[in-house]
Design a protein around this motif. Structure first.
Motif, PDB file in Angstrom:
ATOM      1  N   UNK A  32       1.219  -1.420  -0.046  1.00 55.42           N
ATOM      2  CA  UNK A  32       0.064  -0.141  -0.043  1.00 55.42           C
ATOM      3  C   UNK A  32       0.677   0.937   0.088  1.00 55.42           C
ATOM      4  N   UNK A  33       1.067   2.290  -1.442  1.00 54.94           N
ATOM      5  CA  UNK A  33       1.193   3.388  -0.840  1.00 54.94           C
ATOM      6  C   UNK A  33       0.667   4.741  -1.392  1.00 54.94           C
ATOM      7  N   UNK A  34       1.595   5.818   0.111  1.00 55.41           N
ATOM      8  CA  UNK A  34       0.194   6.316   0.801  1.00 55.41           C
ATOM      9  C   UNK A  34       0.894   7.162   0.366  1.00 55.41           C
ATOM     10  N   UNK A 133      12.770  -2.907   6.706  1.00 51.68           N
ATOM     11  CA  UNK A 133      11.247  -2.153   6.919  1.00 51.68           C
ATOM     12  C   UNK A 133      10.163  -3.343   6.730  1.00 51.68           C
ATOM     13  N   UNK A 134       9.804  -3.427   7.991  1.00 54.24           N
ATOM     14  CA  UNK A 134       8.285  -4.246   8.725  1.00 54.24           C
ATOM     15  C   UNK A 134       6.657  -3.550   7.371  1.00 54.24           C
ATOM     16  N   UNK A 135       6.002  -4.513   7.789  1.00 49.66           N
ATOM     17  CA  UNK A 135       4.664  -4.230   7.272  1.00 49.66           C
ATOM     18  C   UNK A 135       4.726  -4.168   5.765  1.00 49.66           C
ATOM     19  N   UNK A 136       3.052  -3.706   4.717  1.00 52.56           N
ATOM     20  CA  UNK A 136       2.928  -3.801   3.207  1.00 52.56           C
ATOM     21  C   UNK A 136       2.808  -2.037   3.594  1.00 52.56           C
ATOM     22  N   UNK A 137       2.488  -0.796   4.199  1.00 53.16           N
ATOM     23  CA  UNK A 137       2.633   0.398   3.985  1.00 53.16           C
ATOM     24  C   UNK A 137       3.843   1.272   3.959  1.00 53.16           C
ATOM     25  N   UNK A 138       3.366   2.107   2.422  1.00 52.06           N
ATOM     26  CA  UNK A 138       5.505   3.248   2.379  1.00 52.06           C
ATOM     27  C   UNK A 138       4.365   3.740   1.960  1.00 52.06           C
ATOM     28  N   UNK A 139       4.907   5.009   2.555  1.00 55.02           N
ATOM     29  CA  UNK A 139       4.728   6.614   2.669  1.00 55.02           C
ATOM     30  C   UNK A 139       5.426   7.507   2.261  1.00 55.02           C
TER      31      UNK A 139
END
Length: 170
Positions: A32-34, A133-139
């Protein structure tokens, strides 16, 4: 209490580990990219008190192969009322370069894209699990459209911040 053989215990531990691995990989098959898009009211390429977020701004997220330069993934998204965008990127892109770039602004008075060759016009994103980096969200870093005519109060604000449109005040 039941008496389990060593083979049964090993099989049970293997099954638990394997099911955990399957859950991890299935839950992590995308990113997920935000990020946020703002109006750079004072033309300094960062958010100030005079900046505001843009609803309806369009950005493109793209990934391309580092060796062939072929585009692997590309999608345009629009910001919400808070200037935020979010998109789901399928797969892992460890061998690719990915970025968010500005496309268009809904505000005709704040729609310029900085053409200075030394200004970053994109926010680069790493879509890898090999970077710690943990998780699948990148900002992504916020990106801003420039206001055509900065308001006069920008000069006062920038003096207080000890910044000019061209850099720090000595």
């Amino acid at each position: 209490m039941a008496n389990y053989s060593t083979g049964s215990m090993i099989f049970l531990m293997f099954a638990i580990c394997f099911s955990s691995l399957l859950h991890f990989t299935n839950g992590q098959s995308h990113f997920n990219v935000r990020g946020k898009i703002y109006c750079d009211t004072c033309g300094v390429q960062f958010i100030t008190k005079k900046s505001f977020y843009l609803e309806g701004a369009k950005v493109r997220f793209e990934c391309w192969d580092m060796k062939t330069n072929a585009t692997i993934f590309s999608r345009e998204v629009e910001t919400n009322k808070n200037g935020k965008y979010e998109l789901r990127v399928p797969g892992v892109h460890e061998e690719e370069l990915c970025r968010v770039i500005l496309i268009s602004s809904p505000d005709p008075e704040c729609s310029e894209i900085n053409q200075d060759p030394f200004v970053n016009k994109a926010s680069h994103i790493v879509l890898s699990r090999l970077n710690g980096l943990a998780g699948n969200t990148r900002t992504a870093n916020p990106l801003g459209f420039l206001k055509k005519t900065p308001p006069p109060e920008c000069s006062t604000l920038l003096k207080k911040m000890k910044v000019t449109a061209s850099g720090l005040v000595p």
